[in-house]
Structures are given as C-alpha cells and as structure tokens.
Design an enzyme around this catalytic site. Structure first.
Site, PDB file in Angstrom:
ATOM      1  N   ASP A 144      -5.125   4.094   8.092  1.00  0.00           N
ATOM      2  CA  ASP A 144      -6.228   3.524   8.409  1.00  0.00           C
ATOM      3  C   ASP A 144      -6.794   2.157   8.706  1.00  0.00           C
ATOM      4  OD1 ASP A 144      -6.741   6.390   7.947  1.00  0.00           O
ATOM      5  OD2 ASP A 144      -8.097   5.984   5.977  1.00  0.00           O
ATOM      6  N   GLU A 190     -17.855  18.203   2.821  1.00  0.00           N
ATOM      7  CA  GLU A 190     -17.064  18.912   1.775  1.00  0.00           C
ATOM      8  C   GLU A 190     -17.898  18.447   0.226  1.00  0.00           C
ATOM      9  OE1 GLU A 190     -12.712  18.937   3.552  1.00  0.00           O
ATOM     10  OE2 GLU A 190     -13.141  17.044   2.496  1.00  0.00           O
ATOM     11  N   ALA A 196      -4.748  11.843   7.341  1.00  0.00           N
ATOM     12  CA  ALA A 196      -3.497  11.590   6.631  1.00  0.00           C
ATOM     13  C   ALA A 196      -2.503  11.936   7.567  1.00  0.00           C
ATOM     14  CB  ALA A 196      -3.512  12.856   5.320  1.00  0.00           C
ATOM     15  N   GLY A 208       0.892  -1.371   0.040  1.00  0.00           N
ATOM     16  CA  GLY A 208       0.030  -0.131  -0.061  1.00  0.00           C
ATOM     17  C   GLY A 208       0.729   1.201  -0.060  1.00  0.00           C
ATOM     18  N   GLY A 211      -0.181   4.413  -0.139  1.00  0.00           N
ATOM     19  CA  GLY A 211      -1.049   5.785   0.615  1.00  0.00           C
ATOM     20  C   GLY A 211      -0.112   6.523   1.495  1.00  0.00           C
ATOM     21  N   PHE A 212      -0.644   7.235   2.336  1.00  0.00           N
ATOM     22  CA  PHE A 212       0.063   8.141   3.265  1.00  0.00           C
ATOM     23  C   PHE A 212       1.103   7.285   3.978  1.00  0.00           C
ATOM     24  CE2 PHE A 212      -3.311  11.282   1.969  1.00  0.00           C
ATOM     25  CZ  PHE A 212      -2.400  12.242   1.871  1.00  0.00           C
ATOM     26  N   GLY A 213       0.651   6.232   4.701  1.00  0.00           N
ATOM     27  CA  GLY A 213       1.355   5.536   5.502  1.00  0.00           C
ATOM     28  C   GLY A 213       2.490   4.619   5.086  1.00  0.00           C
TER      29      GLY A 213
END
Lengths: 444, 444
Positions: free
Chosen positions: A320, A191, A335, A33, A35-37
């Site tokens: 997450d 949003e 994030a 993954g 993503g941010f992590g």
C-alpha cells in the site's frame, strides 16, 4: 537495464547463480514492515543468499482483510494474527521489534526507535492507513480500523453503546447510543455496516431488558455517488440493496464536514450518534517522505515498474505504500497485490545483488470481494466475472481461509465462522480495556 | 431461626410455595458481581419468583482458574470469558454494566457509578484480589493477575522482555530482560512459574537469533517455608521438584521487601529482573467495608453460617468476599466453593422471600489442583486422595473443561490445549497495546 555495481559492504562470487557465499559476506536486506508485502518478500528470501532483517513495530503479522470481524466480535485477535518470529522461524531471517522513524538513503541506514540498522538492500513496506482529510482531530471521536488495537477499541465502543443505552432512561439519549455512523463506503465501510446491522438484528436481539437492539440504526455515509467505487456500478447497486435489506441506511453524496463525540455534520445537516467509525481515505505511512522520491496525492511513493525508488536499484517499495500504474490501471491497495509485489521485489533483490537487470512487475488481478453479511457478498474475479450473493460469499470465505497464515488460525476462524453462521451469535463479545469499570462517561 | 417479615416494597401470595406472583410484585434481588458466586446464584434463580438484577463492572464472566493461560499465551481472551448477558439471556435476569461503589443498607440501595439501584434482597459477590501487603506502589512494577486486562498486560511484558533482550547488545542488561521473578508460591504463582519456564524452554526456543530463550531464568519466591501451603506438605514437595525439573529456581522463606522496575529486594539481597509478577496475598473487594459487618484480616466479610451479613436476613455475601469457617475449617477461596455458596445463597434468598428460616451452608470439598506444566499437576480430591503427575493433570483438564461455561469455549480451549500439547507452541503470542510501537523504553 544495465547491471549496476553492487553496493559497498558485500561481495559475491564470480558466478552469482551458483556460488556459495559465506553468510557473513552475504548482502544484508532490511525489510521494514511485516504486512503482506514485507512478509511475503521475507518468506521468498528465507533460503536465499542474503541476510534478511525484518523490522516491525508490532510482533505480529495481521491478516487485515478480516480485521473488521475482530471489531464486530466474530473473531478473536489470535485468529487473524501470527507472531512474525514464528512465521519466519526457519531460514536466515532476523526479526526486530522496533519502529522505523526514517530512512537515511545516503548512509544506507534505517533510523529506528531503538537505534540504527544498516542495509545493503532495502524493501519498504509500511503500508497506508485511513485519512481524515486534514482533520486529524476527528480521530478520537471517529476511530479507524487498521491495527488489532483499533479493532478492540471499535468492539469496545460498539458493545458499550448497547450497555449504556440499556442503562439510559432518557429516550433521545438512548437513541443516540443506538445510532452507529460509518463514514466511507469502500470495502471496509460496507463490511462494518453489514456486520453492525447483523449484530443489532441477531446477535444481541434478545439480550437486553430495557432496549430493543433491533431498533438500532446503522447509517453508512459515502461522499461519492455510489458505494464501492473501485468496483463496477452494478455491484455497487447490489451492495446497496443488500445492505438496505439488512436495515442499513445508505447515503451516498454525503460529505462529512464535522465530527464530534455526539455525531457528525453533513454540511448544514446533523446526525446525532454516539458511535462514529471512520473508514474513508488513504494516507501513506509517513516513512515515504524520507525516501526523497515523488509521492502521489495520498503520500504513496511513485515507484518504477521494477518497484524501486526512482534512481535506486537497491531500495524497493511494495504494498500500500507504493503507487504504480500498469497500462493505465493503478495497482489496487489489496492484500493480493501487496503479496505479488513483495514476491516480485524479492526476486529483484536477488537480481540486484547479482548485478542482473531488474524485471518489471506484472500484476495478476485475481479479483476482489466485499462481504455484506451472512451469505451475501459482491466481487469481481479475474477482471471479468462479476458475482454477488451467496456464491460470492462462499468464494470470499474460501479465498480468505486459503490465505490465512497457519493451520491453527484457519481451523479457529473456520470454527468461529461456523458458530456465527449457525447460531447467529458472536463469540467474541468481550469488552476489554474499560477505563474505570462500567464508568458512565461513555466509551473512549 | 424465626421467619422475619418481608422487606417493604414487595408482597407474596398466601402460600408462597405455589402462588404465582405477578412479576411487578416479585421481590427484587440485586446481585453485585458476576464471578462464580454471583453468576451461579443468578442462574439458580432465573426461573424463580424474584426479579433479578446483576451488576458487574465488566461485561463478561471470567473463568479465572485459566486466566494464567491467557497471560502465558496458550489461550485467547475469548476462550475463558463469556458475556454475562449471553449466559443469563433466558429468564428473569436483567444485567447492568456498572461499578458498585458502596452499599447503603439502611435505604436498601447499591450506589453505582451510574446511579443507585434499589433492592429488596442482596447478594454481594465482588470477590478478592491479590494484596501488596501495604505496598500498593509496587503494583506498577509487579502486576498481578485478576482480570483479562491483567492477563494481556502480563503477556505483553513477558513477550516484550524477549523482544527487548534480542535487541540488547549489553550482556548484563540482556540477562535482566531474561530474568522473570514471580512473587507468591500459591497456585497462581506455581502455575505462572511453570508456564513461563515452558515458554522459555519450548515455545520460543528457536525463534531468536541473538539470544537463547532457554537461558531465561524463572525464579519463584515464597515467603513461607513451602509452596502451596493450603495443600499437604508432600504435594508441596512434588510441586517444587516438578518446577525444578522445568528449570524454575524455587526459593522458599524469601520475603520480598522491595520492588522496582529493575528487580526485587529480599532483605539485603537483590535480584535483578525486568519482569516481576505478583501472585501473593489476598485483599477483599473494598465493597465489604460498606456492609458494616466484622471483617477478617484480608478484609473479607465474616458471614453467618447462612451466608448472610450478621443481623440481616436479606443481605448475603458469597465467594471470595465471604469469610466462613465450618467445623474449624475455613471455606477456601476456590471457584468450586464460590459456586456452592452462590447456589446456597440463591436457595436462602427464596426462603427469605417466603419468610422461611434460612439454612446453614455446607461445603462439599471436591478437591483442588494446581498445574505445573505439560503433563504435571498436583492436587487433592475429595479431601482424601492426594494425586500428582500425569493423572492429576488429566483430572485438572477434565474438571476445567467441565466447568467452563458454554460449548463454544470448551471446544476452543480443547483445541488450544491440544495444539500446545502436541506442538509445544503457544498460539496466542500476540503483543497488543504497545505504547509507541516497539518503543525501547521497556514494557508498561
């Protein structure tokens, strides 16, 4: 915590702090993954004495906090995504485009769609998505927002709804095309609702001949008694008032019990709408199950304070996908938290490789914001400062520009924001992927 | 040509040059297709005394000359497309998103996917696409480049080929993933080949661990004996040498006789390649057939010098769908020609509505260019000046920036070009629409 022997398959020198380990003998860290992590873990380790392989089913890292702006035609896909390869170009990181299906902890392998990848150390960072609360059959009629494809699908549905309303002679049918329901009053729902209201009132206002886009209705449904339940109640009130000023109908305490292509049901009541968007619930990536660890209600892995799977010092879970409470406060699914966890796991990976004791993770809460519209946002900074309105909006803009990866993306986002802010228009109003041209079957 | 009575359904005042006709009595012009021909016709008439309805199956006008740059990850989709509604916002133009299926000239109606639209006057501008020369079954294995979706599909296939090569242990299989065949040596084929060679040599060169992208082979096949047959032979030679300098293998006189998912056949010979792109042939939009007019070999409507369907003064055909020779020279299938035709048809529409004789179209040949790579292009300006190299490239850049619609798009394209030129990178390297994440079945 006592040092533990290294996993089989690699060795390190006498003094792991200084010894130069030949690359082929370096431990192999696999990160699932980007993503941010995962991405920040990989970046933290690209010069370290581990071989790193990043596996992701997509070729790009996605800046998810701005994804709703792609869905609402402010930004292009390219503005908020960067090729993982390009971001991790320098250093010792290999990138594989593949989907991780499960993890075999005993044989220390990640089972991917293209084959198996062996690891000495593992960071799992495959994140979470929205949850239909057991009603996965709603997904087709009420798409969620997690990937670039999702964002383009939502953009297509929203823009197409106006096009089909313009063509529609029957007034009730036209009204259904011009009704937009968003389920879920968390940051994404808030949003989306704000952005859809702005599209109706400004971006499209003068573009049609048969319909008046300002008559479009945007309805935000939240099951609990207030919006943004993770924030203090006063900010929920601010958010609600700001949305209502934009013309959004906010309904709290509204549990959705039915969804189909013609609207939603709330108990006995029915709201007719041709566009329903889903922004509720949290459901962890199914990869969590194969880690054999205790999971929380959302399917997230209950990690140790050191961010490992309980009982293992070679397998970390961040972002997450991880569930962790620190002093009674859960680490939020943001994030910023994922970035901190990714970096911390990177530190602990090196300590694990060196046989040093792992360190517990500390979360620095720098704040969280939700944008409501042009010049309006709510947020909390550093746990203490509750801000709303224009100031919060400027803070939000600056933080997001700062964390976007790459100068090129920052410049492009800045230009698109300036354009939208000054002209009230939406640059990226493109419908792509229509099934058969402007087929009147409705959006898919 | 004598003035003819107006079509039923509208009247105009005594002196059509000055009389103010009430909008409801104005003749209704329908324009099918919002490419260059249709869009410029609509723009020319948005303040005129006709009601205009534009029908297109897509919601955006596409700047096709730069489409190959979306396919090769230089530009975003949003850079070269603009919502038709936004472009035609002011004035008397209505826009309908729908697909025109056929035209009923007797009842004066356009039969669309969503219903029928009546017209007093008609401009058909639905263009042309590539042609598989009777082998439509090749379309899946050798996609062409005509829409934004096509461009994203080609981008996905090209980028995915490198990703799958990186994962591939078998050397011949890896070589097949790294072989790119382009069929057709016209401007699109030449531009695609040059761009693919640059991706291999520069943009991706340092991003992989197992493969060396500079070893990728780009093969350009042309059935005739030289590239760019519409240009003078000396420019064909320049183009060929420039491409070869970039590492492209150019093969002329190579007629493709077979295409499948593993490569192409040229008579007895076979070239193994996992990526085949199609840029050959011309096939007019099938709408031409319902006009009951003589068609040329490519299915284009043979129009009168006034750009009408023979025998009608109320039905015009412009752009790539029209076939016209002026003094023995065919009007080329270029954006510039379509724009001129669209504007001329607009003029004749007004004359037809006023009962004035129609005027014949005159083509002003301002030139045509094809880009080969960074700093290299070939072209002819004003029929006389043959230019190549850096000067031609600069001319090409300026012309394209000038004709792009909208300041916002110009700025964005300029920034992306500057970025690519200076860094040799490709900003828009995003794979979207993967079927199942990084599924190893190969691109689709």
């Amino acid at each position: 915590m006592p040092p533990r022997p290294l996993a089989a398959g690699f060795e390190i020198g006498e003094d792991p702090g200084v010894a130069i380990v030949p690359p082929s003998k370096r431990p192999h860290l696999v990160i699932v993954g980007a993503g941010f992590g995962g991405l920040y873990a990989a970046r933290a380790l690209r010069r370290a004495e581990v071989r790193v392989t990043v596996i992701d089913r997509s070729n790009h890292h996605l800046f998810q906090p701005l994804l709703y702006q792609v869905a609402t035609a402010v930004l292009n896909t390219g503005d908020i995504a960067a090729p993982i390869r390009a971001v991790l170009r320098s250093g010792n990181v290999a990138v594989i485009l593949s989907e991780a299906r499960s993890i075999d902890l005993e044989r220390k392998r990640v089972i991917c769609s293209h084959g198996e990848v062996a690891f000495d150390l593992l960071i799992v960072a495959t994140g979470a998505s929205h949850s239909y609360f057991g009603h996965d059959e709603w997904a087709g009629d009420a798409p969620g927002l997690k990937t670039l494809e999702d964002a383009l699908r939502i953009r297509r549905r929203v823009l197409l709804a106006y096009e089909l309303a313009e063509r529609e002679a029957d007034l009730p049918a036209r009204r259904d095309w011009l009704t937009f329901v968003i389920v879920g009053g968390g940051p994404t729902g808030v949003e989306l609702a704000g952005a859809l209201a702005e599209i109706a009132r400004h971006a499209l206002a003068r573009d049609f001949r048969n319909i008046d886009p300002t008559e479009a209705r945007v309805i935000l449904l939240e099951g609990q008694d207030r919006l943004l339940t993770a924030w203090p109640p006063e900010l929920s009130d601010h958010a609600r008032r700001s949305l209502e000023r934009l013309g959004v109908q906010v309904r709290t305490g509204a549990m959705v019990t039915a969804v189909d292509g013609r609207g939603v049901g709330i108990g006995e009541e029915r709201i007719s709408a041709r566009t329903v968007l889903w922004a509720a619930g949290v459901e962890a990536s199914p990869l969590a199950k194969s880690l054999g660890a205790p999971l929380d209600r959302a399917g997230r892995v209950k990690v140790t304070p050191e961010l490992t799977v309980p009982g293992r010092e070679d397998v970390f879970v961040v972002g997450d996908l991880a569930s962790l409470e620190i002093e009674g406060h859960p680490v939020p699914g943001l994030a910023g938290a994922a970035i901190q966890e990714g970096r911390h796991a990177a530190r602990n990976v090196l300590r694990s490789a060196r046989g040093q004791p792992l360190l517990p993770f500390r979360y620095r809460d720098r704040g969280a914001f939700a944008v409501i519209g042009r010049g309006a946002a709510v947020g909390v900074a550093f746990r203490r400062f509750r801000i709303h309105g224009f100031l919060a909006w400027v803070a939000w803009l600056l933080i997001h520009l700062l964390f976007l990866i790459g100068f090129r993306n920052r410049l492009s986002v800045l230009i698109n924001w300036a354009y939208s802010f000054l002209t009230l228009r939406r640059h990226a109003r493109l419908i792509t992927g229509l099934p058969f041209g402007g087929e009147p079957r409705g959006p898919s």
